[in-house]
Write an enzyme that holds these catalytic residues in place. Structure first.
Site, PDB file in Angstrom:
ATOM      1  N   ARG A  75       0.881  -1.171   0.000  1.00 45.29           N
ATOM      2  CA  ARG A  75       0.000   0.000   0.000  1.00 45.29           C
ATOM      3  C   ARG A  75       0.913   1.214   0.000  1.00 45.29           C
ATOM      4  NH1 ARG A  75      -1.355   3.963   3.553  1.00 45.29           N
ATOM      5  NH2 ARG A  75      -3.504   4.657   3.768  1.00 45.29           N
TER       6      ARG A  75
ATOM      7  N   GLU B 213      -2.581   4.741  -2.419  1.00 45.97           N
ATOM      8  CA  GLU B 213      -3.406   5.480  -1.465  1.00 45.97           C
ATOM      9  C   GLU B 213      -3.356   6.944  -1.896  1.00 45.97           C
ATOM     10  OE1 GLU B 213      -4.400   7.760   2.261  1.00 45.97           O
ATOM     11  OE2 GLU B 213      -2.381   7.645   1.482  1.00 45.97           O
TER      12      GLU B 213
ATOM     13  N   ASP C  85       1.729   4.750   0.375  1.00 43.61           N
ATOM     14  CA  ASP C  85       1.057   5.787   1.166  1.00 43.61           C
ATOM     15  C   ASP C  85       1.262   7.184   0.569  1.00 43.61           C
ATOM     16  OD1 ASP C  85      -0.216   6.596   3.744  1.00 43.61           O
ATOM     17  OD2 ASP C  85       1.680   7.665   3.999  1.00 43.61           O
TER      18      ASP C  85
ATOM     19  N   HIS D 122      -8.700   3.609   8.695  1.00 40.61           N
ATOM     20  CA  HIS D 122      -8.170   4.235   9.907  1.00 40.61           C
ATOM     21  C   HIS D 122      -8.237   5.756   9.837  1.00 40.61           C
ATOM     22  CE1 HIS D 122      -5.024   4.582   7.028  1.00 40.61           C
ATOM     23  NE2 HIS D 122      -4.419   5.461   7.787  1.00 40.61           N
ATOM     24  N   ASP D 123      -8.456   6.304   8.625  1.00 37.20           N
ATOM     25  CA  ASP D 123      -8.484   7.760   8.481  1.00 37.20           C
ATOM     26  C   ASP D 123      -9.898   8.299   8.656  1.00 37.20           C
ATOM     27  OD1 ASP D 123      -5.797   8.431   8.175  1.00 37.20           O
ATOM     28  OD2 ASP D 123      -5.813   7.857   6.058  1.00 37.20           O
TER      29      ASP D 123
END
Ligand code: GLC
Length: 653
Positions: free
Chosen positions: A288, A332, A290, A401-402
């Site tokens: 992922r 992401e 970021d 999680h955001d």
């Protein structure tokens, strides 16, 4: 005649011979031949973005040689099991698009304490149907506040609290043997200010100072700031931080301790490539990547989504395909809908960038429809998104999680008679619990008075009404909240992508306020939706009298139905349709694998869709609802219970 191709201006035979004498020297003829095959295949894809980034440099050839050397060394160091995996993946390139794919995302410590603990929980994941496990940042973070692990000080070490690199390898292998792929975060836009490179920069080493964006005064930072937005206006305003130790202004898009890397320097790209391949060789199957939108800076822009940021990803993609073609990239990039699609590759880079990208817009539109009890905005906005490339998949999700930022385009809102600004304000009011009669219990994250933006924190269950319903102890409200949770999941399971379940959502975990007691976390309310796994609650998943079991088993049944529905393969087209009922979302999945009509009622009342509307869409004969295995009985209209979803498949005559 034709122009010279980029390959022609590079001595590929010379490059190849250098590799043969160097890192590939001790390999067998077959292993060398396999490498050569990929080298020839992907070299043009390597050169195109690299030329765009560094083509003007006098040392371009040397830089290229260095990158290919890293690739060849990584190939030579790749284990037999992983090389076999590469062959398997390239023989079945659509493996990640199959409807059996189901993701799960969790924090190592909050889920199972350690990496070894995660191995012990594999049976739980299997029970749910998981085939892809994303573990939140697990590489060694800086001490103290670290943005949930997104401030890495050593990319080659695991967070010591979770175990060692050997534990990560063991976990990756254990998962693979159970049919699950491991995904981990690679924070490639910035490092912690405690990373070795940053420490050397602070100590005055010019080589490492060039790894970051350092400025002697405010002249350039001020110019950049004129067009830069703020990611964390609340607790990290501005994009630059003064470093007293090195007496420079440092580019820090996120927190003051996260230093942005300078990719105009090819040495940075080479370091990151080496890290990517190092992680791939530990058995990580999906990275992922970021905050990729921020990787290139340009004056007078918002310094996001720059063409060079895409070129960096394309270079990573092509180079890693030579050494470890089994590795997938997930972007992401939480950006506006028009900026999102290019991360899956477009134009000459189609299928040559990331295979997977978060469908942030879909997630936002689902929450918007749920609050509004109307699906017009979602239908219109999704209809206006271009098709994805055939070999890609969206990452479809409801929570992560955001926070949730209301990425709704003004044009889309205006097209259906809404003000974008007011609608976003309504959604913030609704989900923070301020709107009268809302069912949601969330928190406002990062209110930005300059733009009016108010993002939202909160778990899926709390935002969908379970927390408020539990407070009121009203069984009807609880029932509706459970239906909302299942409806939203039915949507992400039916879209063209890999659906991801966020840890705890399968049990309906509510907001967790305990972060307020931890000084390292207290100022960041995203921790309210990052609870610890409640294994006692998980035990209730088999007790049919509990709400937990209704959610878990409901989800499990839908996941199983998805796995049996071949038309849900991610390569199948996905287009929203008007149902002639503003409260019912309609979407057709279509490909040679079959057609499926998804209908979803976004209200707490029964809704109807006239059967002739289904005829218009080509669904004329008998229909089977894949979600409950029953045939549709009414021929005059389709009736949907409160928050019900249907996955309708034509019954062959
Ligand atoms: C990504 C992460 C977010 C983090 C940021 C900086 O957006 O999802 O949690 O704060 O990157 O690394």
């Amino acid at each position: 005649m034709g122009t010279l191709s980029v390959v022609d201006v590079v001595d590929s035979q010379g490059l190849w011979e250098g590799l043969l004498q160097g890192p590939l020297g001790s390999m067998t003829a077959l292993e060398q031949a396999l490498f050569r095959l990929r080298f020839d295949l992907y070299l043009p894809d390597v050169l195109r973005p690299l030329k765009q980034l560094y083509g003007a440099r006098a040392d371009f050839g040397a830089q290229l040689e260095k990158l290919l050397g890293i690739v060849a060394r990584a190939y030579a160091g790749r284990s037999e099991e992983l090389r076999l995996l590469d062959l398997r993946r390239t023989s079945e390139p659509d493996w990640f698009q199959q409807p059996n794919m189901l993701g799960y995302v969790c924090y190592v410590d909050r889920f199972a304490e350690t990496l070894a603990g995660v191995i012990a929980k594999i049976p739980y994941l299997k029970e749910l149907g998981v085939t892809y496990l994303h573990l939140m940042p697990l590489l060694k973070p800086r001490p103290g506040p670290n943005d949930g692990g997104y401030a890495v000080m050593d990319y080659r070490e695991v967070n010591p609290a979770f175990g060692a690199m050997s534990d990560l390898r063991a976990l990756a292998t254990a998962l693979r043997r159970e049919g699950m792929s491991l995904c981990v975060d690679l924070v490639c836009n910035h490092t912690a200010k405690e990373h070795e490179w940053a420490c050397k920069a602070v100590a005055g080493d010019p080589v490492y100072q060039n790894y970051y964006y350092l400025f002697p005064d405010r002249i350039m930072p001020d110019q950049y700031e004129m067009t830069l937005p703020e990611v964390f206006p609340d607790f990290a305003p501005g994009n630059f931080t003064y470093c007293t130790d090195c007496q420079r202004w440092v580019w820090t898009t996120f927190n003051e301790y996260q230093w942005d890397l300078n990719y105009t320097n090819p040495a940075v790209l080479a370091e990151m490539l080496d890290i990517i391949l190092y992680l791939a060789n530990q058995g990580v199957e999906i990275l992922r990547l970021d905050a990729v939108a921020f990787m290139w800076k340009r004056l007078k822009t918002d310094c996001q989504n720059q063409p060079e940021a895409h070129a960096i990803l394309q270079a990573f993609r092509a180079l890693t395909r030579i050494a470890a073609p089994g590795l997938l990239f997930k972007a992401e990039a939480i950006v506006s809908p028009d900026q999102l699609l290019p991360y899956l590759g477009s134009g000459a880079a189609t299928n040559r960038e990331c295979e997977i990208a978060y469908h942030n817009a879909f997630m936002v539109l689902l929450w918007s429809s749920l609050a509004e009890r109307r699906v017009t905005l979602m239908t219109h906005a999704l209809q206006n998104m271009p098709d994805t490339p055939a070999n890609s998949a969206w990452l479809t999700y409801l929570r992560c999680h955001d926070d949730i930022g209301w990425a709704i385009r003004d044009e889309d809102a205006a097209a259906i008679g809404l003000s974008g600004f007011l609608h976003r304000a309504f959604l913030s009011d609704f989900y923070s619990g301020r709107f009268p009669e809302t069912f949601a219990r969330g928190g406002t994250f990062q209110y930005n008075p300059k733009t009016g933006d108010r993002r939202i924190s909160g778990t899926l269950a709390s935002l969908a009404g379970l927390e408020a319903a539990a407070e009121q102890q009203g069984w009807q409200e609880i029932d509706l909240a459970v239906r909302r949770i299942l409806l939203l999941h039915a949507m992400i399971l039916a879209f063209n992508g890999i659906p991801i379940i966020y840890m705890g959502d399968e049990l309906g975990l509510l907001n967790d306020k305990s972060y307020l007691n931890d000084p390292n976390l207290a100022d960041d309310n995203r921790w309210m939706h990052r609870p610890r796994m409640d294994w006692n609650k998980a035990e209730q998943r088999h007790d049919w009298q509990t709400v937990t079991a209704r959610i878990f088993q409901g989800l499990q049944a839908m996941i199983e139905a998805r796995k049996q529905t071949i038309s849900l393969h991610a390569a199948g087209r996905c287009y929203p349709v008007w149902t002639h009922n503003e409260q019912v979302f309609g979407m057709i999945r279509a490909s040679a694998r079959g057609r499926l009509l998804v209908l979803a009622n976004f209200t707490e009342r029964t809704q109807k869709v006239p059967r002739h509307r289904l005829h218009d869409m080509g669904f004329k004969g008998g229909l089977l609802n894949r979600l409950d295995g029953k045939n549709l009985d009414s021929w005059s209209e389709v009736q949907l219970d409160p928050y019900q979803a249907l996955w309708l498949e034509p019954i062959p005559v």
